[in-house]
Design a protein around this motif. Structure first.
Motif, PDB file in Angstrom:
ATOM      1  N   ILE A  46      21.584 -32.779 -58.839  1.00 20.00           N
ATOM      2  CA  ILE A  46      20.158 -33.677 -58.828  1.00 20.00           C
ATOM      3  C   ILE A  46      19.256 -34.490 -57.189  1.00 20.00           C
ATOM      4  CG2 ILE A  46      19.295 -35.466 -59.555  1.00 20.00           C
ATOM      5  CD1 ILE A  46      20.678 -36.269 -62.047  1.00 20.00           C
ATOM      6  N   PRO A  47      19.213 -33.483 -56.388  1.00 21.99           N
ATOM      7  CA  PRO A  47      17.626 -32.682 -56.561  1.00 21.99           C
ATOM      8  C   PRO A  47      18.426 -31.361 -56.527  1.00 21.99           C
ATOM      9  CG  PRO A  47      17.419 -33.939 -54.655  1.00 21.99           C
ATOM     10  CD  PRO A  47      18.096 -34.663 -55.620  1.00 21.99           C
ATOM     11  N   HIS A  48      17.845 -30.426 -57.591  1.00 25.06           N
ATOM     12  CA  HIS A  48      18.154 -29.010 -56.965  1.00 25.06           C
ATOM     13  C   HIS A  48      18.088 -28.401 -56.422  1.00 25.06           C
ATOM     14  CE1 HIS A  48      15.124 -29.424 -59.899  1.00 25.06           C
ATOM     15  NE2 HIS A  48      14.285 -26.952 -59.988  1.00 25.06           N
ATOM     16  N   ALA A  49      17.140 -29.171 -55.593  1.00 23.92           N
ATOM     17  CA  ALA A  49      16.804 -28.054 -54.464  1.00 23.92           C
ATOM     18  C   ALA A  49      15.940 -29.391 -53.160  1.00 23.92           C
ATOM     19  CB  ALA A  49      15.128 -27.384 -54.640  1.00 23.92           C
ATOM     20  N   ALA A  50      16.081 -29.139 -52.017  1.00 21.47           N
ATOM     21  CA  ALA A  50      15.767 -29.622 -50.878  1.00 21.47           C
ATOM     22  C   ALA A  50      14.072 -29.653 -51.382  1.00 21.47           C
ATOM     23  CB  ALA A  50      16.267 -28.569 -50.112  1.00 21.47           C
ATOM     24  N   SER A  51      13.130 -30.830 -50.844  1.00 18.15           N
ATOM     25  CA  SER A  51      12.105 -31.046 -51.285  1.00 18.15           C
ATOM     26  C   SER A  51      11.795 -32.487 -49.937  1.00 18.15           C
ATOM     27  CB  SER A  51      11.912 -32.173 -53.075  1.00 18.15           C
ATOM     28  OG  SER A  51      12.458 -32.993 -53.322  1.00 18.15           O
ATOM     29  N   SER A  52      10.666 -31.899 -50.230  1.00 19.82           N
ATOM     30  CA  SER A  52       9.665 -33.111 -49.354  1.00 19.82           C
ATOM     31  C   SER A  52       9.406 -34.542 -50.018  1.00 19.82           C
ATOM     32  CB  SER A  52       8.271 -32.732 -48.764  1.00 19.82           C
ATOM     33  OG  SER A  52       7.799 -33.357 -48.452  1.00 19.82           O
ATOM     34  N   ALA A  53       9.626 -35.733 -48.912  1.00 20.30           N
ATOM     35  CA  ALA A  53       9.370 -36.641 -49.213  1.00 20.30           C
ATOM     36  C   ALA A  53       7.971 -37.189 -49.115  1.00 20.30           C
ATOM     37  CB  ALA A  53      10.677 -37.833 -48.419  1.00 20.30           C
ATOM     38  N   MET A  54       7.413 -36.798 -48.567  1.00 24.45           N
ATOM     39  CA  MET A  54       5.912 -36.975 -47.997  1.00 24.45           C
ATOM     40  C   MET A  54       5.029 -36.074 -48.033  1.00 24.45           C
ATOM     41  SD  MET A  54       6.082 -40.110 -46.061  1.00 24.45           S
ATOM     42  CE  MET A  54       7.673 -41.336 -45.426  1.00 24.45           C
ATOM     43  N   GLY A  73      -0.888 -22.964 -48.827  1.00 22.70           N
ATOM     44  CA  GLY A  73       0.348 -24.362 -48.638  1.00 22.70           C
ATOM     45  C   GLY A  73       0.151 -24.363 -49.536  1.00 22.70           C
ATOM     46  N   ALA A  74       1.484 -25.853 -50.034  1.00 23.87           N
ATOM     47  CA  ALA A  74       1.638 -26.223 -51.477  1.00 23.87           C
ATOM     48  C   ALA A  74       0.819 -27.533 -51.294  1.00 23.87           C
ATOM     49  CB  ALA A  74       2.920 -26.641 -51.772  1.00 23.87           C
ATOM     50  N   GLN A  75      -0.437 -26.964 -52.708  1.00 24.75           N
ATOM     51  CA  GLN A  75      -1.103 -28.961 -52.570  1.00 24.75           C
ATOM     52  C   GLN A  75      -0.837 -29.204 -53.963  1.00 24.75           C
ATOM     53  OE1 GLN A  75      -4.749 -27.332 -52.023  1.00 24.75           O
ATOM     54  NE2 GLN A  75      -4.988 -27.737 -49.634  1.00 24.75           N
ATOM     55  N   ARG A  76       0.231 -28.256 -54.592  1.00 27.05           N
ATOM     56  CA  ARG A  76       0.694 -29.372 -56.338  1.00 27.05           C
ATOM     57  C   ARG A  76       2.579 -29.606 -55.878  1.00 27.05           C
ATOM     58  NH1 ARG A  76       0.683 -25.512 -59.540  1.00 27.05           N
ATOM     59  NH2 ARG A  76      -0.521 -24.353 -58.074  1.00 27.05           N
ATOM     60  N   PRO A  77       3.274 -30.150 -56.353  1.00 28.09           N
ATOM     61  CA  PRO A  77       4.151 -30.240 -55.868  1.00 28.09           C
ATOM     62  C   PRO A  77       5.183 -29.248 -56.456  1.00 28.09           C
ATOM     63  CG  PRO A  77       3.907 -32.289 -57.277  1.00 28.09           C
ATOM     64  CD  PRO A  77       2.816 -31.393 -56.460  1.00 28.09           C
ATOM     65  N   GLY A  78       4.661 -28.392 -58.052  1.00 26.53           N
ATOM     66  CA  GLY A  78       5.443 -27.086 -58.222  1.00 26.53           C
ATOM     67  C   GLY A  78       5.210 -26.238 -57.826  1.00 26.53           C
ATOM     68  N   VAL A  79       4.525 -26.033 -56.808  1.00 20.77           N
ATOM     69  CA  VAL A  79       4.387 -24.914 -55.523  1.00 20.77           C
ATOM     70  C   VAL A  79       5.267 -23.874 -55.285  1.00 20.77           C
ATOM     71  CG1 VAL A  79       3.313 -23.347 -54.065  1.00 20.77           C
ATOM     72  CG2 VAL A  79       1.689 -25.453 -55.969  1.00 20.77           C
ATOM     73  N   GLU A  91       1.501 -26.745 -45.467  1.00 22.43           N
ATOM     74  CA  GLU A  91       1.154 -27.969 -45.624  1.00 22.43           C
ATOM     75  C   GLU A  91       2.374 -28.246 -47.262  1.00 22.43           C
ATOM     76  OE1 GLU A  91      -2.418 -28.427 -47.340  1.00 22.43           O
ATOM     77  OE2 GLU A  91      -1.864 -29.963 -47.810  1.00 22.43           O
ATOM     78  N   VAL A  92       2.949 -29.268 -47.543  1.00 21.15           N
ATOM     79  CA  VAL A  92       3.471 -29.780 -49.110  1.00 21.15           C
ATOM     80  C   VAL A  92       3.014 -31.056 -48.928  1.00 21.15           C
ATOM     81  CG1 VAL A  92       6.062 -28.081 -48.332  1.00 21.15           C
ATOM     82  CG2 VAL A  92       5.409 -30.449 -46.969  1.00 21.15           C
ATOM     83  N   VAL A  93       3.747 -30.981 -50.081  1.00 25.46           N
ATOM     84  CA  VAL A  93       3.064 -32.523 -51.000  1.00 25.46           C
ATOM     85  C   VAL A  93       4.825 -33.223 -51.088  1.00 25.46           C
ATOM     86  CG1 VAL A  93       0.668 -32.346 -51.898  1.00 25.46           C
ATOM     87  CG2 VAL A  93       2.914 -31.220 -53.121  1.00 25.46           C
ATOM     88  N   THR A  94       4.384 -34.373 -51.787  1.00 22.23           N
ATOM     89  CA  THR A  94       5.778 -34.651 -51.610  1.00 22.23           C
ATOM     90  C   THR A  94       6.200 -34.466 -52.934  1.00 22.23           C
ATOM     91  OG1 THR A  94       4.287 -37.266 -51.164  1.00 22.23           O
ATOM     92  CG2 THR A  94       6.681 -37.161 -52.664  1.00 22.23           C
TER      93      THR A  94
END
Ligand SMILES: Nc1nc2c(c(=O)[nH]1)N[C@H]1C(S)=C(S)[C@@H](COP(=O)(O)OP(=O)(O)OC[C@H]3O[C@@H](n4cnc5c(N)ncnc54)[C@H](O)[C@@H]3O)O[C@H]1N2
Ligand code: MOO
Length: 417
Positions: A46-54, A73-79, A91-94
Motif C-alpha cells: 500500500i500503495p501498490h504502485a508508485a504514484s504522483s502526489a501532485m 498524458g494522464a488527465q485521470r488517476p486511472g490512466v 502529464e500526470v494528475v494526483t
C-alpha cells in the motif's frame, strides 16, 4: 418474590462474564462497530504502485530543466502510462501511477509549456523549484505498508476508519463478533404510547428510549413487542424470540401483576442475578434460558434505565467481545453525595469542571433528572464527601449523540444565541 440481592460489583461482573458470540464473516459495511475476530493485514503493498502526489508532469533526470512533452498524458488517476524515454516528460494528475523512468514530479505551478516549431511542445521548470530532486512528489510503492504487514489487531472494534483501512488493504469481508440481537418486551396494561394519559395510565418511556440506547451500546434491535401483565403471553414472547437477548420492562417485583418471575420459573430459566443491592433498580434481574439472556428492567422509569446501565451495558459488551466488559470511569465528587442505607445509590449527575454534580428530580419513578444527566454516579452506603472519588456509569446513548452540557450557568448565558 425478590430474593438475595447480588452486591453491585458482583452483579456487574456476572453480567460481564457472558461469552462472546461466535464469529461470522460479514461485509465491511456490516462489520462496522463489531469486534474483529481476525487481524487485518495488508493484502498487497500500500500503495501498490508508485504514484504522483501532485497534478503536474512526471519528468526524467535533466541537466537542463527542460523536457520533450509527450502528448496523451494522464488527465485521470486511472490512466497507466508507458515508460518515459530519456529527456521526456508526461502529464500526470494526483494519484496517477508514475511511468517507469520517472525521476520526480514537477507540480503544475512550477513549470510551463513552450511551443516550438522545431521541437514541438517543451516543458520547462521554473528556476528554484524543489521538484527536481529525485523522488520529489512521488508516493513510493509500499510507503504505507508492505504486503503482509499487520494493520489492526484482532479484539479491536472496527471503527469506520478501520473499515476504510481494511478496504484499502484489499478486504471485502471480515470475521467479526456479530452484535447481539435484542427483543424488547414492554409489559404493562396501563402503558400508553400516545396522547395524554387518563387516570390509571402512564405514557411509555421505554419503547421510545430503549431502542436508541440499546443500539448505542452496540446491539441490534430485532423487534419491540408489548404485552399486558399476562404470564402466558410473556412466556410465548420469551420462548419464541429470534434474539440472543430479551430485555423486558416492568413486572420484576412481586405483586400479582408482576409476571416476569413466574414466567421465567415456568420456562425453567436459570436466574443469574435475582436482584441487585442498588437503589433505584434493585428488582432488576438477569436470567438465561438456553443460550438466550433475559434482562428484566424494573418498570419505574429511572429504575429501568439505571438497571440498563448497570447490567445491560456489561452484558452487551461481553456478548460483542468488547474488553473490558465492565466499564466505568472515576470522577471527583463536586459536592456531598448522599448514599443509601445499604448497597449503592445510582444518582443521575452531570460532570462539571471534572467533578460530579448530582441533579434534582431523581426518584425511581421520575424522568426529569435523567433528562439532563451524563452519568449515573455510584454512591456507596454512607455517602461521599466533596473531593472523594466517585465511580460513574454513562447514561446509555449520551456520548454517541455527542450531547454537550453547559459547564456553568455563566457559560450557558454567554453561549451562542
Ligand atoms: N412490596 C413491594 N413493592 C415494590 C417493591 C418491593 O420491593 N416491594 N419494589 C419497588 C421497586 S424498587 C420497583 S423499581 C418497582 C418495580 O416494579 P416492576 O418492575 O414490577 O414494574 P411495574 O410494577 O410493572 O411498574 C412499576 C411502575 O412503573 C411504571 N411503568 C411500567 N412500565 C412503564 C413504561 N413502559 N413507561 C412508563 N412507566 C412504566 C408503572 O406504571 C408503575 O408505575 O416495584 C416497587 N414495588
Ligand atoms: O428499583 Mo426501585 O425503583 O429501587 O425504587
Amino acid at each position: 418474590m425478590v430474593n438475595s440481592p447480588s452486591p453491585f460489583a458482583e452483579a456487574r461482573r456476572i453480567a460481564g462474564s457472558a461469552e462472546a458470540l461466535p464469529p461470522v464473516r460479514r461485509s465491511l459495511a456490516a462489520s462496522i462497530g463489531c469486534v474483529l475476530s481476525e487481524p487485518i493485514t495488508a493484502q498487497l503493498n500500500i500503495p501498490h504502485a508508485a504514484s504522483s502526489a501532485m497534478d503536474g508532469w512526471a519528468v526524467t533526470p535533466a541537466d537542463h530543466p527542460q523536457w520533450r512533452l509527450r502528448s496523451n498524458g494522464a488527465q485521470r488517476p486511472g490512466v497507466v502510462l508507458k515508460p518515459l524515454a530519456a529527456g521526456e516528460a508526461v502529464e500526470v494528475v494526483t494519484g496517477s501511477p508514475v511511468p517507469a523512468g520517472t525521476y520526480s514530479v514537477l507540480r503544475t505551478e512550477h513549470g510551463h509549456i513552450e511551443h516550438s516549431a522545431v521541437h514541438g511542445q517543451q516543458l520547462r521548470a521554473d528556476p528554484g523549484t524543489p521538484d527536481l530532486e529525485q523522488g520529489r512528489n512521488i508516493r513510493p510503492e509500499a510507503c504505507e505498508a508492505q504486503a503482509g504487514q499487520l494493520l489492526c489487531e484482532p479484539s479491536q472494534v472496527l471503527t469506520p476508519a478501520r473499515a476504510a483501512t481494511a478496504a484499502v488493504a484489499g478486504y471485502d469481508r471480515l470475521a467479526v463478533t456479530p452484535p447481539p440481537r435484542v427483543r424488547l418486551v414492554l409489559t404493562g396494561g396501563e402503558v400508553i404510547t400516545s396522547g395524554v394519559p387518563a387516570p390509571g395510565q402512564v405514557r411509555d418511556v421505554f419503547g421510545l428510549a430503549l431502542p436508541a440506547m440499546v443500539s448505542a451500546m452496540g446491539a441490534e434491535i430485532e423487534d419491540v413487542r408489548r404485552t399486558d401483565d399476562d404470564a402466558a403471553a410473556l412466556i410465548e414472547l420469551i420462548d419464541s424470540a429470534p434474539a440472543e437477548v430479551i430485555i423486558t420492562t416492568g413486572g420484576t417485583a412481586g405483586s400479582p401483576a408482576d409476571v416476569l418471575r413466574p414466567a421465567l420459573t415456568h420456562l425453567g430459566a436459570e436466574i443469574l442475578i435475582d436482584s441487585v443491592s442498588m437503589r433505584p433498580g434493585h428488582p432488576a434481574l438477569l436470567a438465561r434460558q438456553g443460550s438466550t439472556f433475559v434482562l428484566g428492567l424494573p418498570g419505574n422509569p429511572l429504575a429501568g434505565f439505571a438497571a440498563l446501565a448497570v447490567l445491560g451495558d456489561p452484558l452487551i459488551r461481553a456478548l460483542r467481545g468488547v474488553t473490558p466488559a465492565v466499564n466505568s470511569r472515576t470522577v471527583m465528587a463536586g459536592s456531598a453525595l448522599q448514599g443509601p442505607r445499604a448497597g449503592v445509590r445510582l444518582l443521575p449527575a452531570q460532570i462539571r469542571e471534572e467533578t460530579v454534580e448530582p441533579l434534582p428530580h431523581t426518584n425511581a419513578h421520575m424522568m426529569r433528572g435523567l433528562a439532563d444527566a451524563e452519568v449515573f454516579a455510584v454512591v456507596p452506603a454512607g455517602g461521599l464527601a466533596p473531593g472523594e472519588a466517585v465511580e460513574c456509569l454513562e447514561v446509555p446513548g449520551v456520548s454517541n449523540l455527542a450531547v454537550g452540557w453547559p459547564r456553568s450557568s455563566e457559560d450557558h448565558s454567554s453561549g451562542v444565541s
